[in-house]
Scaffold this motif. Structure first.
Motif, PDB file in Angstrom:
ATOM      1  N   THR A 191      -5.506  42.723  -6.214  1.00  0.00           N
ATOM      2  CA  THR A 191      -6.870  42.456  -6.661  1.00  0.00           C
ATOM      3  C   THR A 191      -7.805  43.473  -6.014  1.00  0.00           C
ATOM      4  O   THR A 191      -7.366  44.374  -5.299  1.00  0.00           O
ATOM      5  CB  THR A 191      -7.285  41.008  -6.315  1.00  0.00           C
ATOM      6  OG1 THR A 191      -8.568  40.716  -6.869  1.00  0.00           O
ATOM      7  CG2 THR A 191      -7.334  40.794  -4.807  1.00  0.00           C
ATOM      8  N   SER A 192      -9.100  43.344  -6.266  1.00  0.00           N
ATOM      9  CA  SER A 192     -10.056  44.222  -5.597  1.00  0.00           C
ATOM     10  C   SER A 192     -10.333  43.691  -4.195  1.00  0.00           C
ATOM     11  O   SER A 192      -9.998  42.543  -3.864  1.00  0.00           O
ATOM     12  CB  SER A 192     -11.365  44.300  -6.387  1.00  0.00           C
ATOM     13  OG  SER A 192     -12.152  43.150  -6.155  1.00  0.00           O
ATOM     14  N   VAL A 193     -10.953  44.511  -3.365  1.00  0.00           N
ATOM     15  CA  VAL A 193     -11.229  44.101  -1.991  1.00  0.00           C
ATOM     16  C   VAL A 193     -12.446  43.174  -1.913  1.00  0.00           C
ATOM     17  O   VAL A 193     -12.715  42.593  -0.861  1.00  0.00           O
ATOM     18  CB  VAL A 193     -11.443  45.348  -1.097  1.00  0.00           C
ATOM     19  CG1 VAL A 193     -12.821  45.961  -1.329  1.00  0.00           C
ATOM     20  CG2 VAL A 193     -11.232  45.017   0.380  1.00  0.00           C
ATOM     21  N   ALA A 194     -13.155  43.000  -3.027  1.00  0.00           N
ATOM     22  CA  ALA A 194     -14.397  42.228  -3.018  1.00  0.00           C
ATOM     23  C   ALA A 194     -14.263  40.821  -2.424  1.00  0.00           C
ATOM     24  O   ALA A 194     -15.138  40.392  -1.672  1.00  0.00           O
ATOM     25  CB  ALA A 194     -14.980  42.151  -4.434  1.00  0.00           C
ATOM     26  N   PRO A 195     -13.190  40.063  -2.731  1.00  0.00           N
ATOM     27  CA  PRO A 195     -13.118  38.708  -2.161  1.00  0.00           C
ATOM     28  C   PRO A 195     -12.892  38.648  -0.657  1.00  0.00           C
ATOM     29  O   PRO A 195     -13.172  37.632  -0.022  1.00  0.00           O
ATOM     30  CB  PRO A 195     -11.925  38.083  -2.910  1.00  0.00           C
ATOM     31  CG  PRO A 195     -11.776  38.884  -4.151  1.00  0.00           C
ATOM     32  CD  PRO A 195     -12.150  40.282  -3.738  1.00  0.00           C
ATOM     33  N   VAL A 196     -12.330  39.737  -0.061  1.00  0.00           N
ATOM     34  CA  VAL A 196     -11.994  39.720   1.361  1.00  0.00           C
ATOM     35  C   VAL A 196     -12.347  41.060   1.986  1.00  0.00           C
ATOM     36  O   VAL A 196     -12.724  42.010   1.314  1.00  0.00           O
ATOM     37  CB  VAL A 196     -10.485  39.449   1.578  1.00  0.00           C
ATOM     38  CG1 VAL A 196     -10.104  38.075   1.083  1.00  0.00           C
ATOM     39  CG2 VAL A 196      -9.642  40.515   0.896  1.00  0.00           C
ATOM     40  N   ASP A 197     -12.208  41.149   3.301  1.00  0.00           N
ATOM     41  CA  ASP A 197     -12.278  42.450   3.963  1.00  0.00           C
ATOM     42  C   ASP A 197     -11.196  42.503   5.030  1.00  0.00           C
ATOM     43  O   ASP A 197     -10.429  41.551   5.202  1.00  0.00           O
ATOM     44  CB  ASP A 197     -13.669  42.741   4.540  1.00  0.00           C
ATOM     45  CG  ASP A 197     -14.107  41.724   5.583  1.00  0.00           C
ATOM     46  OD1 ASP A 197     -13.247  41.228   6.353  1.00  0.00           O
ATOM     47  OD2 ASP A 197     -15.309  41.415   5.640  1.00  0.00           O
ATOM     48  N   ALA A 198     -11.126  43.614   5.745  1.00  0.00           N
ATOM     49  CA  ALA A 198     -10.022  43.838   6.677  1.00  0.00           C
ATOM     50  C   ALA A 198      -9.943  42.788   7.780  1.00  0.00           C
ATOM     51  O   ALA A 198      -8.853  42.539   8.324  1.00  0.00           O
ATOM     52  CB  ALA A 198     -10.147  45.230   7.293  1.00  0.00           C
TER      53      ALA A 198
END
Length: 207
Positions: free
Chosen positions: A65-72
């Motif tokens: 998916t894209s990184v938009a829902p989470v971060d590192a």
């Protein structure tokens, strides 16, 4: 008579030019195949930041998916849920890359309907190739496949003039997953090919 030759030549050459422009263009059967695979393999991802689509890329439950829902900061944590087949499943964040703008999640152990994938070989490019996405369903119409040609953008990304939300899968004319949408822009969307994701995952422990 000689003055008529150029127009006549143009008329004769026009079908050949059109055929060349449409080379590799997905047929209606291709679009239907993409729609069916999209319906089976696409999930809804809910993260601590946002929600959006994702797609199974592994039969064991790996979701791209894209990184938009989470971060590192959520890597390694059960920080997301994946909605599939009427169930809401907890999912661990395996990878969250701000540089590539993608995330890889891991659903619980099981067998899932992963989309068939194609990873570009070294030196290959998506530029100029027909790609297929699926516009989400609305109150007025069901989900429908759409197609457009990819254009090169800042490496390793490509731009595609399709209005697809971040996290959406993008398929080739053979119905294989080749890229994921990382963000929308006013001229369509930006996608990341799977080979770039594979390189990033090379140092990550997949479940």
């Amino acid at each position: 008579m000689s003055r008529l030759l150029p127009p006549l030549l143009l008329l004769c050459l026009a079908p050949f030019a059109s055929a060349a422009a449409d080379a590799g263009r997905p047929s209606r059967a291709d679009l239907q195949r993409v729609l069916e695979r999209h319906g089976r393999s696409v999930v809804h991802v809910k993260g601590p930041r946002k929600a959006g689509p994702g797609v199974f890329v592994g039969a064991a439950g790996q979701v791209l998916t894209s990184v938009a829902p989470v971060d590192a900061s959520f890597t390694g944590l059960n920080a997301t849920t994946v909605e599939h087949d009427g169930k809401s499943l907890p999912a661990r964040v395996v990878l969250a890359s701000q540089d590539l703008q993608v995330a890889v999640l891991a659903a619980p152990d099981g067998t899932y309907p992963a989309a068939p994938v194609k990873v570009l070989r070294d030196g290959d490019s998506l530029e100029g190739h027909w790609l297929v996405g699926v516009l989400p369903a609305t109150k007025r119409q069901p989900a429908r496949p759409v197609l457009a040609r990819a254009r090169a953008a800042r490496a390793p990304f490509y731009d595609v003039p399709l209005a697809l939300p971040a996290g959406s899968p993008v398929f080739d004319a053979d119905g294989r997953l080749v890229a994921v949408v990382v963000k929308k822009h006013r001229r369509g969307c930006r996608v990341l090919p799977l080979n770039a994701v594979k390189v990033e995952l090379a140092s990550v422990d997949m479940p």
